[in-house]
Scaffold this motif. Structure first.
Motif, PDB file in Angstrom:
ATOM      1  N   GLU A   1      -3.821  14.994   3.294  1.00 39.85           N
ATOM      2  CA  GLU A   1      -2.492  14.457   3.522  1.00 39.85           C
ATOM      3  C   GLU A   1      -2.323  13.133   2.794  1.00 39.85           C
ATOM      4  O   GLU A   1      -3.186  12.266   2.869  1.00 39.85           O
ATOM      5  CB  GLU A   1      -2.272  14.250   5.027  1.00 39.85           C
TER       6      GLU A   1
ATOM      7  N   ASP B   1      -0.595   9.563   2.607  1.00 36.88           N
ATOM      8  CA  ASP B   1      -0.180   8.655   3.664  1.00 36.88           C
ATOM      9  C   ASP B   1       1.351   8.664   3.787  1.00 36.88           C
ATOM     10  O   ASP B   1       2.049   8.197   2.889  1.00 36.88           O
ATOM     11  CB  ASP B   1      -0.676   7.241   3.347  1.00 36.88           C
ATOM     12  N   PRO B   2       1.904   9.198   4.887  1.00 39.52           N
ATOM     13  CA  PRO B   2       3.364   9.274   5.031  1.00 39.52           C
ATOM     14  C   PRO B   2       4.027   7.904   5.181  1.00 39.52           C
ATOM     15  O   PRO B   2       5.239   7.787   5.032  1.00 39.52           O
ATOM     16  CB  PRO B   2       3.554  10.125   6.293  1.00 39.52           C
ATOM     17  N   ASN B   3       3.237   6.867   5.453  1.00 40.71           N
ATOM     18  CA  ASN B   3       3.782   5.511   5.532  1.00 40.71           C
ATOM     19  C   ASN B   3       3.927   4.879   4.148  1.00 40.71           C
ATOM     20  O   ASN B   3       4.478   3.796   4.025  1.00 40.71           O
ATOM     21  CB  ASN B   3       2.890   4.629   6.401  1.00 40.71           C
ATOM     22  N   ARG B   4       3.384   5.548   3.124  1.00 45.16           N
ATOM     23  CA  ARG B   4       3.446   5.010   1.760  1.00 45.16           C
ATOM     24  C   ARG B   4       4.116   5.946   0.767  1.00 45.16           C
ATOM     25  O   ARG B   4       4.641   5.496  -0.242  1.00 45.16           O
ATOM     26  CB  ARG B   4       2.045   4.688   1.262  1.00 45.16           C
TER      27      ARG B   4
ATOM     28  N   LYS C   1       6.568   9.603   0.045  1.00 43.33           N
ATOM     29  CA  LYS C   1       7.447  10.673   0.496  1.00 43.33           C
ATOM     30  C   LYS C   1       7.656  11.620  -0.673  1.00 43.33           C
ATOM     31  O   LYS C   1       8.097  11.203  -1.756  1.00 43.33           O
ATOM     32  CB  LYS C   1       8.791  10.110   0.954  1.00 43.33           C
TER      33      LYS C   1
ATOM     34  N   TYR D   1       6.692  11.860  -5.976  1.00 44.75           N
ATOM     35  CA  TYR D   1       6.710  11.124  -4.717  1.00 44.75           C
ATOM     36  C   TYR D   1       7.468   9.823  -4.878  1.00 44.75           C
ATOM     37  O   TYR D   1       7.444   9.196  -5.934  1.00 44.75           O
ATOM     38  CB  TYR D   1       5.283  10.793  -4.267  1.00 44.75           C
TER      39      TYR D   1
ATOM     40  N   VAL E   1       7.339   4.529  -0.373  1.00 42.18           N
ATOM     41  CA  VAL E   1       8.163   4.007   0.721  1.00 42.18           C
ATOM     42  C   VAL E   1       7.586   2.698   1.230  1.00 42.18           C
ATOM     43  O   VAL E   1       6.420   2.383   1.001  1.00 42.18           O
ATOM     44  CB  VAL E   1       8.298   5.035   1.872  1.00 42.18           C
ATOM     45  N   GLY E   2       8.413   1.933   1.901  1.00 38.33           N
ATOM     46  CA  GLY E   2       7.971   0.665   2.486  1.00 38.33           C
ATOM     47  C   GLY E   2       7.916  -0.475   1.493  1.00 38.33           C
ATOM     48  O   GLY E   2       7.194  -1.450   1.706  1.00 38.33           O
TER      49      GLY E   2
ATOM     50  N   SER F   1       9.045  -3.813  -0.086  1.00 37.59           N
ATOM     51  CA  SER F   1       9.767  -4.946   0.492  1.00 37.59           C
ATOM     52  C   SER F   1      11.052  -5.240  -0.277  1.00 37.59           C
ATOM     53  O   SER F   1      11.156  -4.952  -1.475  1.00 37.59           O
ATOM     54  CB  SER F   1       8.882  -6.199   0.495  1.00 37.59           C
TER      55      SER F   1
END
Length: 144
Positions: free
Chosen positions: A38, A40-43, A45, A58, A61-62, A64
């Motif tokens: 997988e 990292d869905p926090n980084r 998409k 991809y 995401v995240g 700043s």
């Protein structure tokens, strides 16, 4: 060091070696395809996958707001000419700490550069230069 990348790749029966499993490219490629792999869905998409899965794109995401504003500022672009369309990519200051730890890829056989050879280059070049089908060969006996 591992100049020939022997610890990266796949083992018999298509099992990824540990270094391969830990790599970002493997995680992005195999995300949702191979059980247990997988991104990292926090980084990341996934925003596009081609019909046969050969291309996956991809979105990071995240990011700043400060980095987004830095990237949008035209004065931070490194273009071939002012207002030109060819601009080399640059990273926002928030990534400088991470990028200081990187090691750029360099072709080991590139004799067109004046760069200093790393100690691991010898580990790569000697075995690769001595191996020939059927076994080792004596490089001094070669005639060109």
């Amino acid at each position: 060091e591992d100049p020939t990348c022997s610890s990266y790749g796949f083992q018999p029966k298509i099992l990824a070696k540990p270094k391969t499993e830990a790599s970002l490219i493997y995680k992005l490629h195999s995300n949702g395809i191979i059980p247990g792999v997988e991104a990292d869905p926090n980084r990341f998409k996934e925003v596009f996958t081609s019909a046969h899965g050969k291309v996956r794109i991809y979105k990071i995401v995240g990011v700043s707001q400060e980095s987004k504003e830095w990237l949008a500022n035209p004065t931070n672009r490194d273009c071939d000419v002012v207002g030109g369309w060819f601009c080399r990519g640059q990273y926002p200051p928030a990534l400088h700490k991470v990028l200081e730890q990187k090691q750029d890829f360099a072709q080991l056989e590139d004799f067109n550069t004046d760069r200093v050879q790393s100690p691991s280059t010898h580990l790569y070049e000697v075995p690769m230069g001595e191996v020939q089908c059927g076994g080792l060969m004596n490089m001094e006996d070669m005639t060109l």
